[in-house]
Enzyme design. Structure first.
Site, PDB file in Angstrom:
ATOM      1  N   GLY A 131       0.833  -1.216   0.000  1.00 37.60           N
ATOM      2  CA  GLY A 131       0.000   0.000   0.000  1.00 37.60           C
ATOM      3  C   GLY A 131       0.859   1.254   0.000  1.00 37.60           C
ATOM      4  N   LYS A 202       2.657 -10.141  -4.824  1.00 35.76           N
ATOM      5  CA  LYS A 202       3.485  -9.036  -4.326  1.00 35.76           C
ATOM      6  C   LYS A 202       4.943  -9.457  -4.140  1.00 35.76           C
ATOM      7  CE  LYS A 202      -0.362  -6.794  -1.890  1.00 35.76           C
ATOM      8  NZ  LYS A 202      -1.106  -6.781  -0.628  1.00 35.76           N
TER       9      LYS A 202
HETATM   10  N1  LIG Z   1      -8.180  -1.808  -1.243  1.00 41.54           N
HETATM   11  C1  LIG Z   1      -6.922  -1.796  -0.875  1.00 41.54           C
HETATM   12  O1  LIG Z   1      -6.594  -1.631   0.304  1.00 41.54           O
HETATM   13  C2  LIG Z   1      -5.846  -1.968  -1.887  1.00 41.54           C
HETATM   14  C3  LIG Z   1      -6.132  -2.235  -3.204  1.00 41.54           C
HETATM   15  N2  LIG Z   1      -5.115  -2.385  -4.101  1.00 41.54           N
HETATM   16  C4  LIG Z   1      -5.429  -2.620  -5.503  1.00 41.54           C
HETATM   17  O2  LIG Z   1      -6.073  -1.463  -6.018  1.00 41.54           O
HETATM   18  C5  LIG Z   1      -6.991  -1.833  -7.046  1.00 41.54           C
HETATM   19  C6  LIG Z   1      -8.359  -1.283  -6.707  1.00 41.54           C
HETATM   20  O3  LIG Z   1      -8.782  -1.844  -5.497  1.00 41.54           O
HETATM   21  P1  LIG Z   1     -10.069  -1.286  -4.723  1.00 41.54           P
HETATM   22  O4  LIG Z   1     -10.148   0.179  -4.831  1.00 41.54           O
HETATM   23  O5  LIG Z   1     -10.025  -1.912  -3.382  1.00 41.54           O
HETATM   24  O6  LIG Z   1     -11.245  -1.950  -5.577  1.00 41.54           O
HETATM   25  P2  LIG Z   1     -12.815  -1.648  -5.497  1.00 41.54           P
HETATM   26  O7  LIG Z   1     -13.491  -2.938  -5.804  1.00 41.54           O
HETATM   27  O8  LIG Z   1     -13.161  -0.947  -4.248  1.00 41.54           O
HETATM   28  O9  LIG Z   1     -13.051  -0.621  -6.706  1.00 41.54           O
HETATM   29  C7  LIG Z   1     -12.964  -0.985  -8.031  1.00 41.54           C
HETATM   30  C8  LIG Z   1     -13.454   0.159  -8.893  1.00 41.54           C
HETATM   31  O10 LIG Z   1     -13.272  -0.160 -10.259  1.00 41.54           O
HETATM   32  C9  LIG Z   1     -14.494  -0.092 -10.972  1.00 41.54           C
HETATM   33  N3  LIG Z   1     -14.500  -1.208 -11.920  1.00 41.54           N
HETATM   34  C10 LIG Z   1     -14.155  -2.492 -11.681  1.00 41.54           C
HETATM   35  N4  LIG Z   1     -14.259  -3.213 -12.807  1.00 41.54           N
HETATM   36  C11 LIG Z   1     -14.664  -2.377 -13.748  1.00 41.54           C
HETATM   37  C12 LIG Z   1     -14.966  -2.515 -15.129  1.00 41.54           C
HETATM   38  N5  LIG Z   1     -14.860  -3.682 -15.750  1.00 41.54           N
HETATM   39  N6  LIG Z   1     -15.386  -1.420 -15.816  1.00 41.54           N
HETATM   40  C13 LIG Z   1     -15.524  -0.238 -15.210  1.00 41.54           C
HETATM   41  N7  LIG Z   1     -15.238  -0.028 -13.899  1.00 41.54           N
HETATM   42  C14 LIG Z   1     -14.818  -1.092 -13.195  1.00 41.54           C
HETATM   43  C15 LIG Z   1     -15.603  -0.187  -9.946  1.00 41.54           C
HETATM   44  O11 LIG Z   1     -16.719   0.518 -10.421  1.00 41.54           O
HETATM   45  P3  LIG Z   1     -18.057   0.692  -9.544  1.00 41.54           P
HETATM   46  O12 LIG Z   1     -17.650   1.602  -8.401  1.00 41.54           O
HETATM   47  O13 LIG Z   1     -19.017   1.365 -10.444  1.00 41.54           O
HETATM   48  O14 LIG Z   1     -18.422  -0.667  -9.075  1.00 41.54           O
HETATM   49  C16 LIG Z   1     -14.930   0.471  -8.725  1.00 41.54           C
HETATM   50  O15 LIG Z   1     -15.127   1.864  -8.791  1.00 41.54           O
HETATM   51  C17 LIG Z   1      -6.914  -3.351  -7.126  1.00 41.54           C
HETATM   52  O16 LIG Z   1      -5.980  -3.700  -8.124  1.00 41.54           O
HETATM   53  C18 LIG Z   1      -6.379  -3.761  -5.758  1.00 41.54           C
HETATM   54  O17 LIG Z   1      -5.692  -4.983  -5.775  1.00 41.54           O
HETATM   55  C19 LIG Z   1      -3.802  -2.244  -3.755  1.00 41.54           C
HETATM   56  C20 LIG Z   1      -3.455  -1.959  -2.464  1.00 41.54           C
HETATM   57  C21 LIG Z   1      -4.457  -1.844  -1.420  1.00 41.54           C
HETATM   58  N1  LIG Z   2      -6.088  -7.117  -0.225  1.00 41.33           N
HETATM   59  C1  LIG Z   2      -4.825  -6.510  -0.057  1.00 41.33           C
HETATM   60  C2  LIG Z   2      -4.937  -5.045  -0.368  1.00 41.33           C
HETATM   61  C3  LIG Z   2      -3.644  -4.425  -0.580  1.00 41.33           C
HETATM   62  O1  LIG Z   2      -2.841  -4.790  -1.420  1.00 41.33           O
HETATM   63  C4  LIG Z   2      -4.349  -6.704   1.379  1.00 41.33           C
HETATM   64  O2  LIG Z   2      -5.150  -7.109   2.210  1.00 41.33           O
HETATM   65  O3  LIG Z   2      -3.161  -6.476   1.640  1.00 41.33           O
HETATM   66 NA    NA Z   3       4.061   0.576  -1.578  1.00 44.05          NA
END
Ligand SMILES: NC(=O)C1=CN([C@@H]2O[C@H](COP(=O)(O)OP(=O)(O)OC[C@H]3O[C@@H](n4cnc5c(N)ncnc54)[C@H](OP(=O)(O)O)[C@@H]3O)[C@@H](O)[C@H]2O)C=CC1
Ligand SMILES: N[C@@H](CC=O)C(=O)O
Ligand code: NA
EC number: 1.1.1.3
Length: 438
Positions: A131, A202
């Protein structure tokens, strides 16, 4: 010149990014050179916690990655497709990429980086591992002089959160997983977290940076936390260990001078309580890097969640802006420096005087052993608004009583005034120690 971001995804991380972009005060001045241009989502009707003008939102993500006005595509939709294709299409259209998507990078990194290098654009991925913890940039740049020997990390926030609560509260696995999902830590499909696959993605990325070669994901051993029971957690504790899901990349002891051999793996591990990773709890991540000549260096912070992850995404974007600014400016002025690498501050920060400091104090007095001395100390402190947390007489030194006082948080100026009054009391022989308490 202002550079435009096309944001793909407005979920946990995307929302955090918008919050930082729309509240730039007190952050790096380059933030004023970044503006959000379009935001791609799956559903236009979903309620959002950030305000996005209607005309900016679209479900047509392809339109964003080909939009000529956009300079940087920030991919935060997660998953493999359409994320991979959108990233490649954006690169093809000359966009720089910022992504948090470790699943895509660990599987399609070669294809993506080859395309980016061919096109002369950057792909930044600090948020993909740990993160907000700046570990990717550290491995790419700040530790570049080292021969890395091992990278050992707690790099999945969800499982660390679950294991911590199982240990501390005897909490039920399923119930804690639901909490982790509600807190935005877990992947869309939490199987990736629980089965160690997210940590596998990762550690493959970290190993590739640390050891300077590509990693085949299918060769990374991944074992998750499903089989870890409350009984194991209790036994481990009795034996002086704590169970953590560790991701480890190390040079194999079987390596020969001719053949470099790595071991890259993820599995629940009994960690001795004295080990630096043993005290990393909840959603916190930590990555311990061992190298020559640096020795051990550890990175620690929140490994998941909206704000911490967005911190890395926006910082990556700022680095790209600094490069773009240089490219623009070089045409007219060849002696321009990279704004994230140079120091260009114009004004002096105001530093508060030590008398304004608010801190706790530890003071050790040697006093005559006369009645009422503790009362007099208390009165002097009280008159100067210095509140006492504890006061104890600890013993005697050559007929002098030793009294130790620990204060609550006080203003240092007030404390000094109280102390100079106390020094003039007949009963006070000396004050051998005054220390600040954190
Ligand atoms: N959450 C975390 O703590 C962390 C996440 N990550 C990475 O960050 C990325 C995002 O994670 P996160 O924010 O948690 O995910 P979420 O599921 O919270 O959000 C995903 C977003 O992408 C949109 N989306 C998904 N698929 C599509 C599609 N096919 N077309 C259009 N829009 C799409 C969704 O739209 P809608 O809102 O309309 O559903 C939503 O806004 C991932 O790769 C995750 O692994 C990395 C580190 C930490
Ligand atoms: N799902 C992941 C989100 C960050 O990469 C975690 O729990 O560490
Ligand atoms: Na980092």
């Amino acid at each position: 010149m202002v550079f435009k971001i096309g944001l793909l995804g407005l979920g946990t991380v995307g929302t955090g990014v918008v919050e930082i972009l729309s509240n730039p005060e007190g952050r790096h001045p380059l933030l004023s050179e970044l503006s959000l241009h379009r935001v791609g989502v799956r559903s236009l009707s979903k309620p959002r916690s950030v305000n996005i003008p209607e005309h900016m939102l679209t479900t047509d993500l392809e339109a964003i990655v080909i939009d000529p006005a956009i300079d940087i595509v920030v991919e935060l939709i997660g998953g493999l497709e359409p994320a991979r294709s959108l990233i490649l299409q954006a690169i093809e259209n000359g966009k720089h990429i910022v992504t948090a998507n470790k699943a895509v990078i660990s599987r399609y990194g070669t294809e993506i980086f080859d395309a980016a290098n061919k096109k002369g654009v950057y792909v930044m991925l600090e948020a993909a591992v740990g993160g907000g913890i700046p570990v990717i940039q550290a491995l790419k740049q700040s530790l570049g002089a080292n021969r890395i020997q091992t990278v050992t990390g707690i790099i999945n926030g969800t499982t660390n959160y679950i294991l911590t609560r199982m240990k501390n509260e005897g909490a039920d696995f399923a119930e804690v997983l639901t909490d982790a999902q509600q807190l935005g830590y877990a992947e869309a499909d939490p199987t990736a977290d629980i089965d160690g696959l997210d940590a596998g993605d990762k550690i493959a990325i970290l190993a590739s940076l640390a050891f300077g070669g590509k990693i085949k994901l299918e060769q990374v051993y991944c074992e998750g936390i499903r089989k870890v029971t409350a009984t194991d957690i209790t036994y481990a504790e009795k034996l002086g260990f704590v169970i953590k899901l560790l991701a480890i990349a190390a040079r194999s002891p079987l390596a020969t001078p001719e053949q470099d051999l790595l071991s890259v793996r993820v599995h629940p591990t009994l960690v001795p309580l004295s080990h630096p990773l043993a005290s990393i709890n909840d959603v916190y991540n930590a990555i311990l890097v061992e190298g020559e000549p640096i020795g051990q260096v550890m990175f620690f912070g929140r490994g998941a969640g909206s704000g911490p992850t967005a911190s890395a995404v926006v910082s990556d974007s700022l680095n790209i802006v600094a490069v773009l600014q240089m490219q623009e400016a070089e045409v007219i002025n060849p002696i321009i420096t990279h704004e994230m690498m140079s120091c260009t501050h114009q004004h002096y920060c105001k530093i508060a005087p030590m008398t304004d400091l608010v801190t706790r104090f530890y003071v050790r007095f040697l006093t005559k052993d006369s009645p009422g001395v503790i009362g007099k100390l208390g009165t002097c402190f009280g008159q100067h608004h210095v509140s006492i947390e504890s006061i104890v007489q600890t013993g005697f030194h050559e007929n002098l009583a030793e009294i130790v006082v620990v204060t609550h948080d006080v203003i240092e100026g007030n404390f000094n005034q109280a102390l100079s009054e106390i020094k003039s009391l007949d009963e006070i022989d000396s004050i051998p120690s005054i220390l600040r308490v954190l």
